[in-house]
Design an enzyme around this catalytic site. Structure first.
Site, mmCIF file in Angstrom:
data_model
loop_
_atom_site.group_PDB
_atom_site.id
_atom_site.type_symbol
_atom_site.label_atom_id
_atom_site.label_comp_id
_atom_site.label_asym_id
_atom_site.label_seq_id
_atom_site.Cartn_x
_atom_site.Cartn_y
_atom_site.Cartn_z
ATOM 1 N N LYS A 38 0.839 -1.198 0.000
ATOM 2 C CA LYS A 38 0.000 0.000 0.000
ATOM 3 C C LYS A 38 0.878 1.253 0.000
ATOM 4 O O LYS A 38 0.682 2.164 -0.786
ATOM 5 C CB LYS A 38 -0.915 -0.030 1.231
ATOM 6 C CG LYS A 38 -1.824 1.147 1.359
ATOM 7 C CD LYS A 38 -2.778 0.972 2.527
ATOM 8 C CE LYS A 38 -3.528 2.267 2.794
ATOM 9 N NZ LYS A 38 -4.495 2.155 3.886
ATOM 10 N N GLU A 43 10.497 -4.568 4.622
ATOM 11 C CA GLU A 43 10.602 -5.977 4.219
ATOM 12 C C GLU A 43 10.303 -6.136 2.727
ATOM 13 O O GLU A 43 11.028 -6.800 1.992
ATOM 14 C CB GLU A 43 9.614 -6.841 5.016
ATOM 15 C CG GLU A 43 9.903 -6.936 6.496
ATOM 16 C CD GLU A 43 9.229 -5.842 7.320
ATOM 17 O OE1 GLU A 43 8.926 -4.754 6.763
ATOM 18 O OE2 GLU A 43 9.017 -6.076 8.526
ATOM 19 N N GLY A 76 -4.838 -1.958 5.088
ATOM 20 C CA GLY A 76 -4.011 -3.080 4.629
ATOM 21 C C GLY A 76 -4.644 -4.434 4.891
ATOM 22 O O GLY A 76 -4.708 -5.301 4.014
ATOM 23 N N ARG A 77 -5.160 -4.630 6.102
ATOM 24 C CA ARG A 77 -5.706 -5.956 6.444
ATOM 25 C C ARG A 77 -7.101 -6.178 5.873
ATOM 26 O O ARG A 77 -7.693 -7.235 6.088
ATOM 27 C CB ARG A 77 -5.647 -6.170 7.962
ATOM 28 C CG ARG A 77 -6.270 -5.064 8.778
ATOM 29 C CD ARG A 77 -5.895 -5.188 10.258
ATOM 30 N NE ARG A 77 -6.379 -4.073 11.045
ATOM 31 C CZ ARG A 77 -5.714 -2.929 11.219
ATOM 32 N NH1 ARG A 77 -4.552 -2.730 10.637
ATOM 33 N NH2 ARG A 77 -6.232 -1.970 11.976
ATOM 34 N N GLU A 136 -4.503 -6.927 14.970
ATOM 35 C CA GLU A 136 -4.022 -5.601 14.568
ATOM 36 C C GLU A 136 -5.173 -4.586 14.638
ATOM 37 O O GLU A 136 -4.959 -3.403 14.852
ATOM 38 C CB GLU A 136 -3.417 -5.643 13.146
ATOM 39 C CG GLU A 136 -2.437 -4.512 12.885
ATOM 40 C CD GLU A 136 -1.665 -4.638 11.573
ATOM 41 O OE1 GLU A 136 -2.270 -4.432 10.506
ATOM 42 O OE2 GLU A 136 -0.451 -4.939 11.614
ATOM 43 N N HIS A 164 -4.316 -32.992 18.229
ATOM 44 C CA HIS A 164 -3.158 -33.734 18.736
ATOM 45 C C HIS A 164 -2.073 -32.793 19.228
ATOM 46 O O HIS A 164 -0.917 -33.203 19.370
ATOM 47 C CB HIS A 164 -2.627 -34.664 17.639
ATOM 48 C CG HIS A 164 -3.619 -35.732 17.295
ATOM 49 N ND1 HIS A 164 -3.665 -36.949 17.949
ATOM 50 C CD2 HIS A 164 -4.644 -35.744 16.415
ATOM 51 C CE1 HIS A 164 -4.655 -37.668 17.452
ATOM 52 N NE2 HIS A 164 -5.279 -36.954 16.514
ATOM 53 N N LYS A 191 9.660 -0.670 14.426
ATOM 54 C CA LYS A 191 10.232 -0.244 13.135
ATOM 55 C C LYS A 191 11.280 0.850 13.370
ATOM 56 O O LYS A 191 12.361 0.831 12.804
ATOM 57 C CB LYS A 191 9.140 0.338 12.223
ATOM 58 C CG LYS A 191 8.182 -0.657 11.601
ATOM 59 C CD LYS A 191 7.332 0.097 10.554
ATOM 60 C CE LYS A 191 6.024 -0.574 10.283
ATOM 61 N NZ LYS A 191 5.105 0.237 9.461
HETATM 62 O O1 F6P Z 1 1.112 -2.743 2.268
HETATM 63 P P1 F6P Z 1 2.190 -2.123 3.065
HETATM 64 O O2 F6P Z 1 2.146 -0.629 3.049
HETATM 65 O O3 F6P Z 1 3.530 -2.640 2.616
HETATM 66 O O4 F6P Z 1 1.998 -2.526 4.588
HETATM 67 C C1 F6P Z 1 2.052 -3.858 4.994
HETATM 68 C C2 F6P Z 1 1.511 -4.047 6.373
HETATM 69 O O5 F6P Z 1 2.217 -3.262 7.308
HETATM 70 C C3 F6P Z 1 1.339 -2.777 8.322
HETATM 71 O O6 F6P Z 1 1.181 -1.415 8.137
HETATM 72 C C4 F6P Z 1 1.889 -2.994 9.704
HETATM 73 O O7 F6P Z 1 2.103 -4.327 9.975
HETATM 74 C C5 F6P Z 1 0.034 -3.517 8.058
HETATM 75 O O8 F6P Z 1 -1.073 -2.881 8.561
HETATM 76 C C6 F6P Z 1 0.073 -3.648 6.585
HETATM 77 O O9 F6P Z 1 -0.848 -4.600 6.133
#
Ligand code: F6P
Length: 529
Positions: free
Chosen positions: A195, A201, A255-256, A341, A372, A494
Site C-alpha cells: 500500500k 521488508e 491493509g488488512r 491488529e 493432537h 520499526k
Molecule cells: O502494504 P504495506 O504498506 O507494505 O503494509 C504492509 C503491512 O504493514 C502494516 O502497516 C503494519 O504491519 C500492516 O497494517 C500492513 O498490512
C-alpha cells in the site's frame, strides 16, 4: 459516547454473568430441545450454530441491548457511508465499496485486473524473452500478503494448471532465496504488493528479486516481469516499475482489509477473474446481511457479541479458530492480523485509557492437527477458550473415507467441549479405577463453541466467511469503543530497528540502548567476526 462499562446493559451483563456461573450447557440443552433452532442462523450456504454457548435467551437480549446502547447500528451505517471513522489517520473505511459496485474508480481497476489476469493466464502476457509466465511471486507483507496467500491456498481447486503462485513476505533472505530456487527468470512474474511502497521488508525483497532478474536478463526485462499494487505511484515509478503496470487502490482501504482491492491481483491470476468476482460477490452478500438484518439475526453481530460476552464478562483472553478444512490452513494466521491488529488497542476513541479488556489472542490450526497438539488445554486446562469450528459439508477431494472421518471429528469436538464427562461417567466406564486416577479423566465441559458449516469451500462462500469475520471484528471494536482501523503499535519496533541497522553493519558502537540490547548487538557482531 459513554464508555462501554458505563452503559446500563454492561452492568446488567455483569450481574447476569454471575447468575450464569452456576449453569452448565448440558443442562441448558437438556431443558430445551429447541435450542439448536433458536440459536442458529443461516445465510445462503453458510450455517452458524451458536447454541453451544453459555447463553440463554436473556443473555442474548442483554447483549443486543448492549449493542444498541453502544450505537452499533449508527456506527455501522457511518462506515458504509464513507464517514472518516478512522479518526487517528483521518480516513474513511470503505473496503465494502470494493465489492459493492457503484464506484467508477473501483470498477476501472477491477477491469484492468481482469484483463491483466486473463493475459497472464492465456499466455498473451509474456516474459522478456517471449516465454509464457509459469510462476507468479507476490512480494508483500501483512495485509499485502496474508489475505492473498490465505485465499490463494483456500481456492487451490480453482487454480489454473501449470501456473504457480508463490508468496514471499519475510525479510529473512531465506524466504526469497528458497523461492527463487524454484523459479526460472524467463517465466517468472513478480507482483510487488505494498500500500505504502515503503515497507522495509517488501522493498528489500523487491530489490533482491529485481537484482536477480536483471543479473540474468538485463535491465530491459523489468518491464515485463514486474508489476506493482499500491497507492503510491511516485514510489512505484522510483523503484523502476512503469505506472502503466501499477494497479491502484486508495487510502480508504486498510491493509488488512485489502485483499478485495488490487492487492488481490495474485488471487485473480491464480483463479481467474470470474472466480475472483464470485469472491467479491460472496463478501457483498455478507455486507448486505450485516447492513440490513436485525441485530439478533445478524451473523457478524451475534459472533461479535458472543466474543464480548466471554472476553469481558467471563474472563476469557484467547479465541481459537479451528478450520476442519485443509484449504483454510492459513485462516488462523490471516485472522490474527485482521483481529489482533484491529482490536489490540488500549486507548478508547476519545484518547482515554481503557479500563476494560479489548481484543483477544487469536490462534488456531486446522483440525485434526490441533486435536493432537493444544486441544488438551482447551478441554482440561484452567483457561476458558471459546472456539470457532469451521467445515465444509462437501469436499473437493472425495478420497476414500477421509471426509466422513474429518466431519466426525468436527462434530465430536464441540460436543465433547460442551458436554464434558463427569466422575460418575468415568467410573461407569472404568468401575475398578481408583478415585485419584479417575479424576484425571474427568472433563468439566461447558466450553463454548461456534460452528460454521458451509456447503462447499467455493469462492462465493469464502468471500462470505471472510466478510463475516471482518464485520465481527468491527462489531467488537465498536463495543470496546476503540479505533479498529489504525495500527500505531507496529511503529516503535520499526523505529528502533532503523536505529540498530547501522550499528550492526558499521563500526558504530551501540549507543542509547539498555544494556541487554547493547550486549546482544555486540554478541551478534562477535559471532559474525
Ligand atoms: O502494504 P504495506 O504498506 O507494505 O503494509 C504492509 C503491512 O504493514 C502494516 O502497516 C503494519 O504491519 C500492516 O497494517 C500492513 O498490512
Amino acid at each position: 459516547m459513554a464508555h462501554p462499562i458505563d452503559l446500563p446493559a454492561w452492568r446488567d451483563l455483569t450481574v447476569h454473568a454471575g447468575e450464569m456461573a452456576a449453569s452448565h450447557m448440558r443442562t441448558l440443552f437438556a431443558d430445551d430441545p429447541g435450542r439448536f433452532d433458536r440459536f442458529s442462523l443461516r445465510l445462503g450456504d453458510v450455517l452458524l450454530d451458536y447454541s453451544k454457548n453459555r447463553i440463554t435467551g436473556h443473555t442474548m437480549d442483554l447483549l443486543i441491548r448492549l449493542a444498541e446502547q453502544a450505537g452499533l447500528e449508527a456506527a455501522r451505517d457511518a462506515m458504509f457511508s464513507g464517514a472518516k471513522i478512522n479518526t487517528t489517520e483521518g480516513r474513511a473505511v470503505l473496503h465494502t465499496a470494493l465489492r459493492g459496485g457503484g464506484r467508477p474508480e473501483v470498477a476501472a481497476v477491477l477491469d484492468k485486473m481482469g484483463h491483466f489476469a486473463q493475459a497472464v493466464r492465456n499466455g498473451d502476457w509474456r516474459g522478456a524473452t517471449g516465454k509464457v509466465i509459469t510462476d507468479v511471486v507476490n512480494i508483500g507483507i501483512g495485509g499485502s500478503d496474508l489475505g492473498p496467500v490465505m485465499v490463494s491456498e483456500a481456492l487451490r481447486p480453482y487454480h489454473k494448471d501449470g501456473l504457480r503462485v508463490r508468496f514471499v513476505s519475510n525479510v529473512d533472505g531465506t524466504h526469497m532465496a528458497e523461492t527463487l530456487k524454484l523459479c526460472d527468470p524467463e517465466s517468472t512474474l513478480f507482483i510487488v504488493a505494498s500500500k505504502t511502497f515503503t515497507t522495509q521488508e517488501t522493498m528489500a525483497n523487491a530489490h533482491t528479486a529485481k537484482g536477480w532478474l536483471v543479473d540474468r536478463l538485463g535491465p530491459g526485462a523489468v518491464a515485463s516481469h514486474f508489476v506493482a499494487l499500491s497507492t503510491n505511484a511516485p514510489a512505484v515509478a522510483a523503484f523502476g516499475i512503469d505506472t502503466d503496470h501499477m494497479f491502484e487502490f486508495w487510502d480508504w482501504v486498510g491493509g488488512r482489509y485489502s485483499l478485495w482491492s488490487a492487492i488481490g491481483l495474485s488471487i485473480a491470476v491464480a483463479i481467474g477473474f470470474n472466480d475472483f468476482r464470485r469472491l467479491l460477490d460472496g463478501a457483498a452478500a455478507m455486507d448486505e446481511h450485516f447492513r440490513s438484518a436485525p441485530l439478533a439475526a445478524n451473523m457478524p453481530v451475534v459472533m461479535g457479541l458472543l466474543g464480548v460476552w466471554y472476553n469481558n464478562f467471563m474472563d476469557a483472553h484467547a479465541h481459537a479458530v479451528l478450520p476442519y478444512d485443509q484449504y483454510l490452513h492459513r485462516l488462523p494466521a490471516y485472522l490474527q492480523q485482521l483481529d489482533m491488529e484491529s482490536n489490540g488497542k488500549s486507548v478508547a476513541r476519545d484518547g482515554s485509557a481503557v479500563s476494560w479488556q479489548t481484543g483477544p489472542i487469536i490462534f488456531g490450526e486446522p483440525g485434526t492437527n490441533g486435536q493432537h497438539a493444544f486441544y488438551q488445554l482447551i478441554h482440561q486446562g484452567t483457561k476458558l477458550i471459546p472456539c470457532d469450528f469451521l467445515a465444509a459439508a462437501n469436499t473437493h477431494n472425495p478420497v476414500g473415507e477421509h471426509h466422513t472421518l474429518l466431519l466426525s471429528n468436527f462434530l465430536a469436538q464441540p460436543e465433547a467441549l460442551m458436554r464434558g464427562k463427569t466422575l460418575d461417567e468415568v467410573k461407569a466406564e472404568n468401575p475398578d479405577l481408583a478415585d485419584d486416577l479417575a479424576a484425571h479423566r474427568v472433563f468439566a465441559g461447558n466450553h463454548p463453541t461456534n460452528t460454521l458449516l458451509y456447503k462447499l469451500l467455493d469462492p462465493y462462500t469464502l468471500g462470505m466467511l471472510i466478510a463475516l469475520y471482518e464485520h465481527k471484528v468491527f462489531v467488537q471494536g465498536i463495543l470496546w469503543d476503540i479505533n479498529s482501523f489504525d495500527q500505531w503499535g507496529v511503529e516503535l519496533g520499526k523505529q528502533l530497528a532503523k536505529k540498530i541497522l547501522p550499528q550492526l553493519t558499521g563500526a558504530d558502537q551501540p549507543g542509547a540502548h539498555d544494556c541487554s540490547t547493547a550486549g546482544l548487538i555486540n554478541a551478534v557482531k562477535a559471532f559474525q567476526a
